[in-house]
Motif scaffolding. Structure first.
Motif, PDB file in Angstrom:
ATOM      1  N   VAL A 112       0.851  -1.195   0.000  1.00  0.00           N
ATOM      2  CA  VAL A 112       0.000   0.000   0.000  1.00  0.00           C
ATOM      3  C   VAL A 112       0.881   1.237   0.000  1.00  0.00           C
ATOM      4  CG1 VAL A 112      -1.758   1.282   1.277  1.00  0.00           C
ATOM      5  CG2 VAL A 112      -1.826  -1.224   1.235  1.00  0.00           C
ATOM      6  N   LYS A 113       0.569   2.172  -0.847  1.00  0.00           N
ATOM      7  CA  LYS A 113       1.266   3.457  -0.837  1.00  0.00           C
ATOM      8  C   LYS A 113       0.430   4.463  -0.053  1.00  0.00           C
ATOM      9  CE  LYS A 113       4.282   3.038  -4.807  1.00  0.00           C
ATOM     10  NZ  LYS A 113       4.861   3.719  -5.991  1.00  0.00           N
ATOM     11  N   ALA A 114       1.120   5.346   0.633  1.00  0.00           N
ATOM     12  CA  ALA A 114       0.421   6.316   1.477  1.00  0.00           C
ATOM     13  C   ALA A 114       1.118   7.663   1.396  1.00  0.00           C
ATOM     14  CB  ALA A 114       0.396   5.830   2.926  1.00  0.00           C
ATOM     15  N   VAL A 115       0.316   8.715   1.547  1.00  0.00           N
ATOM     16  CA  VAL A 115       0.869  10.064   1.607  1.00  0.00           C
ATOM     17  C   VAL A 115      -0.008  10.901   2.521  1.00  0.00           C
ATOM     18  CG1 VAL A 115      -0.404  10.938  -0.402  1.00  0.00           C
ATOM     19  CG2 VAL A 115       1.757  12.016   0.251  1.00  0.00           C
ATOM     20  N   ARG A 116       0.642  11.751   3.274  1.00  0.00           N
ATOM     21  CA  ARG A 116      -0.059  12.744   4.094  1.00  0.00           C
ATOM     22  C   ARG A 116       0.390  14.105   3.565  1.00  0.00           C
ATOM     23  NH1 ARG A 116      -2.192  12.526   9.350  1.00  0.00           N
ATOM     24  NH2 ARG A 116      -1.265  10.465   9.721  1.00  0.00           N
ATOM     25  N   GLU A 117      -0.530  14.886   3.056  1.00  0.00           N
ATOM     26  CA  GLU A 117      -0.137  16.124   2.388  1.00  0.00           C
ATOM     27  C   GLU A 117      -1.166  17.223   2.584  1.00  0.00           C
ATOM     28  OE1 GLU A 117      -0.067  15.598  -1.862  1.00  0.00           O
ATOM     29  OE2 GLU A 117      -1.923  14.447  -1.867  1.00  0.00           O
ATOM     30  N   ALA A 118      -0.726  18.439   2.404  1.00  0.00           N
ATOM     31  CA  ALA A 118      -1.620  19.600   2.353  1.00  0.00           C
ATOM     32  C   ALA A 118      -1.772  19.988   0.889  1.00  0.00           C
ATOM     33  CB  ALA A 118      -1.044  20.756   3.158  1.00  0.00           C
ATOM     34  N   LEU A 138      -5.068  12.405   3.828  1.00  0.00           N
ATOM     35  CA  LEU A 138      -4.372  11.160   4.073  1.00  0.00           C
ATOM     36  C   LEU A 138      -4.882  10.172   3.031  1.00  0.00           C
ATOM     37  CD1 LEU A 138      -2.455   9.439   5.689  1.00  0.00           C
ATOM     38  CD2 LEU A 138      -4.255   9.064   7.375  1.00  0.00           C
ATOM     39  N   THR A 139      -3.991   9.745   2.148  1.00  0.00           N
ATOM     40  CA  THR A 139      -4.371   8.954   0.984  1.00  0.00           C
ATOM     41  C   THR A 139      -3.688   7.596   1.022  1.00  0.00           C
ATOM     42  OG1 THR A 139      -4.417  11.036  -0.245  1.00  0.00           O
ATOM     43  CG2 THR A 139      -4.612   9.005  -1.518  1.00  0.00           C
ATOM     44  N   LEU A 140      -4.471   6.546   0.758  1.00  0.00           N
ATOM     45  CA  LEU A 140      -3.953   5.181   0.637  1.00  0.00           C
ATOM     46  C   LEU A 140      -4.336   4.673  -0.745  1.00  0.00           C
ATOM     47  CD1 LEU A 140      -5.249   3.711   4.054  1.00  0.00           C
ATOM     48  CD2 LEU A 140      -3.035   4.793   3.610  1.00  0.00           C
ATOM     49  N   TRP A 141      -3.344   4.102  -1.455  1.00  0.00           N
ATOM     50  CA  TRP A 141      -3.672   3.580  -2.777  1.00  0.00           C
ATOM     51  C   TRP A 141      -2.810   2.376  -3.121  1.00  0.00           C
ATOM     52  CZ3 TRP A 141      -0.503   7.752  -2.151  1.00  0.00           C
ATOM     53  CH2 TRP A 141       0.678   7.819  -2.896  1.00  0.00           C
TER      54      TRP A 141
END
Length: 812
Positions: free
Chosen positions: A635-641, A663-666
């Protein structure tokens, strides 16, 4: 096509003044002495009225517009009325009649500005007519209204004007609706000659031929709007013929349709031929019908067409499934999702899913007043429940709601009627490629696209980046959490390539890609599902917008879980293909935690990671995600504004920069994947313990198939089996002779088999279940039993609607 600002700004509050603008600018001077709604000219004028049927209807329409029986000194009415007065005085001060304009910022060379000018005059008239506005019965204000009406008549809206582009809607609906409502409110301040002049203008732009045939722009919600104009003109002009025409021209709206615009038997509502539109055009339709039913009730022109019952049935069949905690789901709001227009000034917010939902509550409340006792009590209970549960955007504090609508809703909130709780149910809407799954403490919707229904609608410069909203977007809300997920500047700030639930090629798309007004539709027919009303199997043969990407996507909707499968994911775009497990809007400052396999991940903005071997994840305050199968998933994840503006997705929007955290999971299927697949579970509201337990229970879910030919799962503890046959074949002891969807529920010695044929091929379906069955105890007329005993054999008659067919059996 409709203008970008029409219903949204000018008419959304037509039950009373649209007083949202300037709420924070109300001055203490605007406050009026304590008063009731009966202190205004509204009632005072009635004593001089002739008591004929037309005057009765005119006064009834005025009451529907202004409201009655409210305490003008009480909140929230006092603030709203003061705000209305302040806004009216601002318009009065800036009004400057000149050649080509009534206000300098509203040039009459623009159709939208013509409607906008009438909107201001309508607001001014209501400030004069309503109590406690600080301008109640103000002679200068009503004189300016009359002057303004005369100016617009002389300048642009008269019987000698040739309509000019860009928008037919302003000429036939937007401007005349506001003009006629203003004349209704200001009737006693106008001469008979003035009223006659305005009515001639309306007759010119909205001739009887506007409703002569049920086609073109005279269908669905637009037809209701046209009938509303004609009916109001008939009342003011005392024309029985116009009222007969308006009433009778409503009848084509009532029957169910099977293609194009209108209500479908399954509860779908479509406008612009290809767009799921319950929450926008559907709202307009039920608004207009509720008002016209109320206006004409008990008169010579009462709506008595027996098909009127279809509209009443639509409250629970078409509208209630998409209303949750006061919001109306974006999945059925078309390009209206791009109309948030939020700025740093909260009074300039024009709409979001809650603010689009609240008027629907008011329309249902009005419709309930003319319904039978049982329907009335049930609908009022629904409305009361929605009012009580909308913690995120309290209904009775909505600055966009007009006084009349607010008074109806407040009366229900204060009544002794019992609030109706959230249902535990599933509803499929094959007529518009939508599904809604409801549980006591959460709800979800699935948005799909096919040859019948567009990926998204753009037009009039709106919704320029809604490209992938029909690519399997899975939206969900909790009973006490997550209700601002899509309300809080989601659409201008979210990555439009990473909408939750979608499988998408990262191929760059231009604004408005695919064409306007629903032109963007995939060459795919297998979209739909089967349901017993509680659980469901749903599937979409996805073909990417302006892309070579194809995929088969399935959702199995259960008690506490939505099981998501994908297969056959293939692309030659030369770009990466992703399936977005989640993309949570955390708001402007949110730092919600993320745990993966029990380990807390970084809360720092800009954090990103590739999380191999993920068996479960959980976002604090929202819910859990499980990745079944040996070894978990990468799973790839990113926390961003992310920062964006409404203007970037809607040319009528503001340029104010808005920033929200995500907060995105893909799942990354790579560049040019071939037959890639995925499997994951979404568990709304799940605790960390519940999520971990589900991941550890490896036998809870049995994956029967996950290929481009078939996808299916079994959950033994629930007695559930769901299979999407993209091709004929056998899966889990079930054989389908043609592509189909099959859902089976077993409880003890009873089983319910639900079957649909989403491609709508017109061929009969032979189904075999390799399970001993002693008897078929119930079945739909479309189902023929061809064998029982060692196995069950059924034949499903050809269909064209994608509907679910049922049979109930006793197991041997």
């Amino acid at each position: 096509m409709p203008s970008p600002w029409s219903r949204r700004t000018f008419l959304a509050g037509s039950g009373a003044a649209a007083v949202a603008a300037g709420l924070s600018h109300a001055s203490p001077a605007a406050a009026a002495p304590a008063a009731t709604s009966d202190d205004a000219p509204t009632a005072a004028a009635t004593t001089a009225e002739a008591a004929d049927a037309f005057d009765t209807l005119r006064l009834r329409w005025r009451a529907l517009t202004l409201g009655a029986g409210f305490d003008a000194a009480a909140e929230p009415y006092a603030t709203k009325l003061a705000t209305l007065g302040a806004a009216a005085r601002t318009s009065l001060a800036s009004m400057a009649p000149a050649t080509g304009s009534l206000w300098p910022d509203q040039p009459l060379s623009s159709t939208a500005s013509i409607t906008g000018s009438y909107a201001r005059l309508n607001e001014m008239a209501q400030a004069w007519a309503q109590p406690a506005t600080g301008s109640t019965a103000d002679a200068a204000l009503i004189a300016a209204v009359v002057q303004g009406l005369d100016h617009l008549y002389g300048q642009v809206y008269n019987e000698n004007t040739t309509p000019f582009l860009p928008n037919w809607w302003d000429w036939q609906i937007g401007s005349p609706r506001l003009l006629l409502d203003t004349v209704t409110v200001a009737y006693d301040a106008l001469s008979a000659a003035q009223t006659a002049s305005y009515l001639r203008a309306v007759d010119h732009f909205v001739p009887d031929s506007a409703v002569g045939s049920y086609s073109g722009t005279s269908t669905g919600a637009n037809r209701v709007d046209l009938c509303r104009v004609i009916a109001t003109r008939g009342v003011l002009g005392k024309s029985a013929a116009k009222l007969v025409l308006a009433r009778d021209a409503l009848s084509p709206v009532f029957p169910y349709v099977t293609t194009g615009d209108g209500l479908y038997a399954d509860g779908s509502f479509v406008q612009h031929t290809y767009v799921a539109y319950t929450g926008s055009y559907g709202e307009v339709q039920i608004d207009g019908l509720a008002r016209l039913f109320a206006l004409l009730a008990g008169s010579t022109w009462a709506v008595t067409d027996p098909n009127r019952q279809i509209i009443l049935d639509s409250v629970e069949k078409a509208y209630a499934p998409f209303l949750y905690n006061g919001l109306v789901m974006d999945a059925v709001s078309g390009r209206a999702i791009s109309r948030g227009i939020a700025t740093t000034d909260p009074t300039r917010i024009q709409g979001d899913d809650h603010r689009r939902g609240h008027p629907l509550l008011a329309h249902i409340a009005l419709l309930a007043e003319g319904a039978g006792a049982t329907e009335r009590t049930r609908w009022q209970g629904l409305v009361k429940g929605w009012i009580q549960r909308d913690y995120y955007s309290p209904v009775l504090a909505d600055a966009k709601l007009g006084i009349a609508d607010l008074a109806r809703l407040q009366a229900i909130a204060d009544s002794a009627v019992t609030a109706v709780p959230e249902p535990v149910a599933h509803r499929l809407f094959p007529g518009m490629d939508r599904a809604v799954h409801r549980r006591a403490d959460w709800a979800a919707s699935i948005s799909m696209a096919s040859k019948r229904i567009t990926y998204y609608e753009t037009g009039n410069g709106e919704n320029l980046r809604g490209w992938h909203t029909g690519s399997g977007m899975l939206s969900w809300w909790g009973s006490t959490y997550g209700n601002g997920q899509y309300s809080d500047a989601f659409w201008p700030t979210v990555d439009p390539y990473r909408l939750p639930g979608t499988t998408v090629s990262r191929k760059a798309l231009a604004d408005g890609a695919g064409g306007a007004w629903g032109a963007a539709r995939p060459d795919a027919t297998w979209v739909g599902g089967a349901t017993d009303g509680v659980f469901a199997a749903v599937g979409q043969h996805l073909k990417g917008l302006s892309s070579t990407m194809t995929a088969r996507k399935s959702w199995f909707c259960l008690d506490d879980t939505v099981v998501c499968l994908g297969a056959g994911i293939t692309s030659t775009d030369g770009t990466a293909v992703e399936t977005v497990v989640e993309n949570r809007n955390l708001g402007a400052t949110g730092t919600h935690g993320l745990a993966v396999n029990g380990t807390t991940q970084s809360a720092a903005l800009g954090w990103s990671a590739t999380l191999a071997g993920t068996t479960w994840a959980r976002i604090t305050g929202f819910g859990g995600y499980v990745f079944p199968g040996g070894g978990g998933a990468t799973v790839k994840a990113v926390r961003e504004a992310r920062t964006g503006t409404w203007a970037a997705i809607n040319t009528g929007g503001t340029t104010d920069a808005l920033t929200r955290r995500y907060l995105t999971l893909w799942l990354d299927h790579g560049v040019n994947p071939t037959n890639a697949s995925y499997a994951y579970l979404v568990m709304p509201g799940a605790t960390a313990a519940a999520t971990a337990a589900r991941a550890a229970a490896t036998g809870w879910l049995v994956t029967l198939a996950n290929t481009a030919a078939q996808q299916g799962v079994s959950v033994p503890s629930l007695g559930f089996t769901g299979i999407n046959f993209w091709s004929a074949g056998t899966v889990g002891g079930v054989t389908a002779s043609i592509p189909a969807c099959v859902m089976i529920r077993v409880s003890g010695t009873t089983a319910t088999i639900c079957v649909s044929e989403p491609p709508r091929s017109g061929a009969s379906l032979d189904l075999t279940w390799n399970r001993p069955v002693s008897a078929v105890t119930a079945k739909d007329a479309t189902v023929t039993v061809t064998g029982t005993g060692a196995s069950l054999r059924l034949t499903i008659a050809p269909g064209t609607t994608g509907a679910t067919h049922r049979a109930t059996v006793t197991l041997a």
